[in-house]
Design a protein around this motif. Structure first.
Motif, PDB file in Angstrom:
ATOM      1  N   ARG A  43     -18.608   4.436   1.528  1.00 18.68           N
ATOM      2  CA  ARG A  43     -19.823   3.641   1.285  1.00 18.68           C
ATOM      3  C   ARG A  43     -19.958   2.436   2.216  1.00 18.68           C
ATOM      4  N   ILE A  44     -18.901   2.128   2.998  1.00 23.38           N
ATOM      5  CA  ILE A  44     -18.962   1.006   3.951  1.00 23.38           C
ATOM      6  C   ILE A  44     -19.132   1.595   5.349  1.00 23.38           C
ATOM      7  N   VAL A  78     -16.260  10.990   2.040  1.00 24.86           N
ATOM      8  CA  VAL A  78     -17.406  10.079   2.004  1.00 24.86           C
ATOM      9  C   VAL A  78     -16.943   8.636   1.844  1.00 24.86           C
ATOM     10  N   VAL A 119      -8.104   0.039  -5.006  1.00 24.86           N
ATOM     11  CA  VAL A 119      -9.309  -0.797  -4.992  1.00 24.86           C
ATOM     12  C   VAL A 119     -10.380  -0.074  -5.814  1.00 24.86           C
ATOM     13  N   THR A 168      -9.919   8.123  -3.908  1.00 32.78           N
ATOM     14  CA  THR A 168      -8.922   7.117  -3.549  1.00 32.78           C
ATOM     15  C   THR A 168      -9.426   5.708  -3.847  1.00 32.78           C
ATOM     16  N   GLN A 172     -10.578  -3.751   1.919  1.00 37.24           N
ATOM     17  CA  GLN A 172     -10.082  -2.429   1.552  1.00 37.24           C
ATOM     18  C   GLN A 172      -8.683  -2.233   2.118  1.00 37.24           C
ATOM     19  N   THR A 173      -8.001  -1.172   1.658  1.00 44.24           N
ATOM     20  CA  THR A 173      -6.633  -0.916   2.116  1.00 44.24           C
ATOM     21  C   THR A 173      -6.424   0.555   2.443  1.00 44.24           C
ATOM     22  N   ILE A 174      -5.492   0.809   3.361  1.00 44.46           N
ATOM     23  CA  ILE A 174      -4.984   2.165   3.573  1.00 44.46           C
ATOM     24  C   ILE A 174      -3.896   2.333   2.522  1.00 44.46           C
ATOM     25  N   SER A 188      -9.637   4.213   5.969  1.00 40.79           N
ATOM     26  CA  SER A 188      -9.154   4.356   7.346  1.00 40.79           C
ATOM     27  C   SER A 188      -9.291   5.785   7.855  1.00 40.79           C
ATOM     28  N   GLY A 189      -9.329   6.736   6.940  1.00 35.98           N
ATOM     29  CA  GLY A 189      -9.362   8.146   7.311  1.00 35.98           C
ATOM     30  C   GLY A 189      -7.998   8.822   7.200  1.00 35.98           C
ATOM     31  N   TYR A 190      -6.964   8.040   6.871  1.00 38.02           N
ATOM     32  CA  TYR A 190      -5.593   8.586   6.867  1.00 38.02           C
ATOM     33  C   TYR A 190      -5.414   9.721   5.849  1.00 38.02           C
ATOM     34  N   ILE A 205     -13.312  11.112  -1.932  1.00 44.25           N
ATOM     35  CA  ILE A 205     -14.199   9.966  -2.134  1.00 44.25           C
ATOM     36  C   ILE A 205     -13.425   8.722  -1.705  1.00 44.25           C
TER      37      ILE A 205
HETATM   38  N1  SAH Z   1      -8.317   7.074   1.488  1.00 41.84           N
HETATM   39  C1  SAH Z   1      -8.292   5.800   2.155  1.00 41.84           C
HETATM   40  C2  SAH Z   1      -8.054   4.672   1.173  1.00 41.84           C
HETATM   41  C3  SAH Z   1      -9.167   3.726   1.252  1.00 41.84           C
HETATM   42  S1  SAH Z   1      -9.320   2.517   0.004  1.00 41.84           S
HETATM   43  C4  SAH Z   1      -7.321   5.786   3.311  1.00 41.84           C
HETATM   44  O1  SAH Z   1      -6.578   6.768   3.469  1.00 41.84           O
HETATM   45  O2  SAH Z   1      -7.305   4.826   4.085  1.00 41.84           O
HETATM   46  C5  SAH Z   1     -10.718   3.118  -0.879  1.00 41.84           C
HETATM   47  C6  SAH Z   1     -11.995   3.313  -0.122  1.00 41.84           C
HETATM   48  O3  SAH Z   1     -12.965   3.762  -1.066  1.00 41.84           O
HETATM   49  C7  SAH Z   1     -12.598   2.039   0.491  1.00 41.84           C
HETATM   50  O4  SAH Z   1     -12.797   2.231   1.863  1.00 41.84           O
HETATM   51  C8  SAH Z   1     -13.907   1.850  -0.252  1.00 41.84           C
HETATM   52  O5  SAH Z   1     -14.947   1.318   0.534  1.00 41.84           O
HETATM   53  C9  SAH Z   1     -14.214   3.266  -0.673  1.00 41.84           C
HETATM   54  N2  SAH Z   1     -15.157   3.394  -1.784  1.00 41.84           N
HETATM   55  C10 SAH Z   1     -15.243   2.649  -2.918  1.00 41.84           C
HETATM   56  N3  SAH Z   1     -16.280   3.074  -3.675  1.00 41.84           N
HETATM   57  C11 SAH Z   1     -16.844   4.126  -3.011  1.00 41.84           C
HETATM   58  C12 SAH Z   1     -17.959   4.966  -3.260  1.00 41.84           C
HETATM   59  N4  SAH Z   1     -18.711   4.849  -4.353  1.00 41.84           N
HETATM   60  N5  SAH Z   1     -18.268   5.918  -2.364  1.00 41.84           N
HETATM   61  C13 SAH Z   1     -17.533   6.076  -1.218  1.00 41.84           C
HETATM   62  N6  SAH Z   1     -16.475   5.298  -0.923  1.00 41.84           N
HETATM   63  C14 SAH Z   1     -16.134   4.333  -1.799  1.00 41.84           C
END
Ligand code: SAH
Length: 210
Positions: free
Chosen positions: A106-107, A104, A203, A149, A57-59, A87-89, A83
């Motif tokens: 999923r990992i 939310v 992603v 995201t 995954q990426t920020i 990273s939470g950023y 969604i």
């Molecule tokens: N907003 C994040 C970007 C993360 S990348 C940041 O600021 O760092 C996208 C994220 O979406 C990944 O961590 C991935 O695991 C999550 N993701 C993908 N499908 C999802 C789902 N169905 N429910 C919750 N998270 C999901």
């Protein structure tokens, strides 16, 4: 490399790229992005680029975070659902601009790590859940805005349903794996209006939890 000057430089760059919302730029200036990546990448945290956060995954790139935040906050939302915590950023950028952020992921390890970051930074108006965002977060619906995201070919029905019928806004990248179109859906009653915006790369939005 993580100094205030480095952050100021990022903000100048975002302004030059067309981000005009001073409130959004202020939050980016004041948020330590280097605390949202691995220490080994901290020196690159204020470059305008996406960075790996593990688990494939990426920020997101700061420009994209700024543009999406701008789309969300211009509707003056009180309650926002994100969604894809990652990273939470993105959630940390939204937190000072709205009353309450639900996010939310999923990992599980990413959800846990993000929660620790929110606590450390004193961001008390974020509620982070470990769950499958394709189902939204029905317990606290409706939301004034939902920001996704991760990219999807088809907008999950649950997200449309959980959007406030009074001008609720959904910001979501729609398209295949390689490239997507940032899409803004605005709900008024039972009517959903769609606007296609920038081309972006996210992603994929996956189902289930890991
Ligand atoms: N907003 C994040 C970007 C993360 S990348 C940041 O600021 O760092 C996208 C994220 O979406 C990944 O961590 C991935 O695991 C999550 N993701 C993908 N499908 C999802 C789902 N169905 N429910 C919750 N998270 C999901």
């Amino acid at each position: 490399m993580t100094s205030q000057r480095t952050r100021d430089r990022l903000v100048s760059r975002l302004r030059a790229e067309g981000i005009r919302n001073e409130a959004v730029l202020d939050v980016i200036r004041n948020t330590p992005r280097h605390l949202f990546v691995d220490e080994a990448l901290a020196s690159r945290a204020y470059e305008d680029t996406a960075l790996p956060i593990g688990y494939n995954q990426t920020i997101s790139q700061p420009y994209v975070v700024a543009a999406m935040t701008n789309l969300v906050v211009s509707g003056k939302p009180s309650k926002v659902l994100e969604i894809g915590t990652g990273s939470g950023y993105q959630a940390a950028i939204l937190a000072p601009l709205v009353d309450k952020v639900y996010t939310v992921e999923r990992i599980e390890p990413l959800a846990v790590q993000a929660r620790q970051r929110f606590r450390k930074l004193g961001l008390r108006n974020i509620r982070a859940s470990y769950s499958d965002g394709t189902e939204g977060l029905p317990d606290f619906a409706p939301y004034d805005a939902i920001i996704t995201t991760a990219a999807t070919e088809k907008i999950p029905e649950a997200l449309l349903e959980q959007l406030s019928p009074k001008g609720g806004r959904l910001v979501i990248p729609v398209g295949g794996r390689d490239r997507q179109t940032l899409t803004l859906v605005t709900r008024n009653g039972d009517s959903y209006e769609q606007e296609q915006l920038d081309s972006v790369i996210f992603v994929p939005l996956l189902t289930g939890q890991v």
